[in-house]
Design an enzyme around this catalytic site. Structure first.
Site, PDB file in Angstrom:
ATOM      1  N   GLY A   1       2.701   2.305  10.768  1.00 11.86           N
ATOM      2  CA  GLY A   1       3.616   3.426  10.584  1.00 11.86           C
ATOM      3  C   GLY A   1       4.356   3.842  11.837  1.00 11.86           C
ATOM      4  O   GLY A   1       5.009   4.889  11.871  1.00 11.86           O
TER       5      GLY A   1
ATOM      6  N   ASN B   1       0.864  -1.183   0.000  1.00  9.12           N
ATOM      7  CA  ASN B   1       0.000   0.000   0.000  1.00  9.12           C
ATOM      8  C   ASN B   1       0.900   1.233   0.000  1.00  9.12           C
ATOM      9  O   ASN B   1       1.491   1.579   1.014  1.00  9.12           O
ATOM     10  CB  ASN B   1      -0.875  -0.042   1.271  1.00  9.12           C
ATOM     11  CG  ASN B   1      -1.684   1.223   1.471  1.00  9.12           C
ATOM     12  OD1 ASN B   1      -1.755   2.077   0.587  1.00  9.12           O
ATOM     13  ND2 ASN B   1      -2.301   1.351   2.640  1.00  9.12           N
TER      14      ASN B   1
HETATM   15  P1  PGA Z   1       2.992   0.306   7.643  1.00  8.35           P
HETATM   16  O1  PGA Z   1       1.509   0.481   7.044  1.00  8.35           O
HETATM   17  O2  PGA Z   1       3.541  -0.969   7.073  1.00  8.35           O
HETATM   18  O3  PGA Z   1       3.735   1.530   7.206  1.00  8.35           O
HETATM   19  O4  PGA Z   1       2.847   0.230   9.129  1.00  8.35           O
HETATM   20  C1  PGA Z   1       0.661  -0.621   6.896  1.00  8.35           C
HETATM   21  C2  PGA Z   1      -0.661  -0.188   6.334  1.00  8.35           C
HETATM   22  O5  PGA Z   1      -1.160   0.890   6.714  1.00  8.35           O
HETATM   23  O6  PGA Z   1      -1.260  -0.897   5.517  1.00  8.35           O
END
Ligand code: PGA
Length: 258
Positions: A175, A10
């Site tokens: 995140g 994503n």
């Molecule tokens: P991240 O995001 O891997 O940056 O934690 C995952 C997501 O929101 O699908």
């Protein structure tokens, strides 16, 4: 029942045209033929779906979007319909991501209408659910997941579940660099699978893939995907660089007899 793993990236609102094209070209060169054990999906921002699709052409990497409308067509300025996404080559759409829920106020009721329209347009749906930190700390995780699943899948009958992939994404892990422990992930995934068995039936529960998302990185991907009810990863930050994303795909390739 062996569920094929999925590794989906994503991009969120990141990268530009050239960087996106280069990332897709690199991924395509590493994923030429379909791998029986792992399906790979990339989800760029809307304006780059075309260029990403071109760069992925002839490879086994599938294309997804990050959102779609709960309406089919008409006077809905700024919206993009599921039919339009299918028309430009998308096979997947992410719905109910926590950023859509918390920043843009999307409700389970709205998400269920988006799921309905996406499935009707022939797209596969990556449906995200997950609890906030405060909800986990007050032991509300399972209640929150139950509510999100029931609401987001309202009106979606068992015959349509073969095009739905669930993504368990604890909001506190997205995140943040904090990852759910393998035990926390397995426990939530098992709970979601039992929810599917109760709401639908055992066949649907056994066949439905449940991905983990939230700070998945090359270092932790394998241990997470080794859990019996974790059927892959939805990757945010670590999908933006080939050197981070490919090792996650590689980790999946080594699992489940793949
Ligand atoms: P991240 O995001 O891997 O940056 O934690 C995952 C997501 O929101 O699908």
């Amino acid at each position: 029942m062996t569920r094929q793993l999925m590794v989906a990236g994503n991009w969120k609102m990141n990268l530009d045209r050239n960087a996106g094209r280069a990332l897709c070209a690199g991924l395509a060169s590493q994923c030429r033929a379909a791998h029986p054990g792992v399906q790979v999906v990339v989800c760029p921002p809307f304006p780059y779906l075309g260029v990403a699709g071109e760069a992925l052409a002839g490879s086994a990497v599938e294309l997804g979007a990050q959102n779609s409308s709960n309406e089919v067509s008409g006077a809905f300025t700024g919206e993009v319909s599921a039919g339009m996404l299918a028309d430009v080559g998308c096979q997947w759409v992410i719905l109910g991501h926590s950023e859509r829920r918390t920043i843009f106020g999307e409700t389970d009721e709205l998400i269920s209408r988006k799921v309905d329209k996406a499935l009707a347009a022939g797209l596969g749906v990556l449906l995200c659910v997950g609890e906030l930190l405060a909800e986990r700390q007050s032991n509300q995780t399972e209640a929150v997941l139950d509510r999100q699943m029931a609401g987001s899948l309202a009106g979606i009958d068992a015959s349509r579940l073969n095009k739905v992939v669930i993504a368990y994404e604890p909001v506190w892990a997205i995140g943040t660099g904090l990852t759910a422990s393998t035990e926390q992930a397995q426990s939530a995934h098992k709970h979601l699978r039992e929810w599917l068995a109760a709401r639908y039936n055992r066949t649907v529960a056994d066949a439905t893939r449940i991905l983990y998302g939230g700070s998945v990185k090359p270092q932790n991907a394998r241990a997470l995907m080794e859990q019996p009810d974790v059927d892959g990863a939805l990757v945010g930050g670590a999908c933006l660089k080939l050197d981070d994303f490919l090792p996650i795909v590689e980790a999946a390739r080594g699992l489940r007899g793949a």
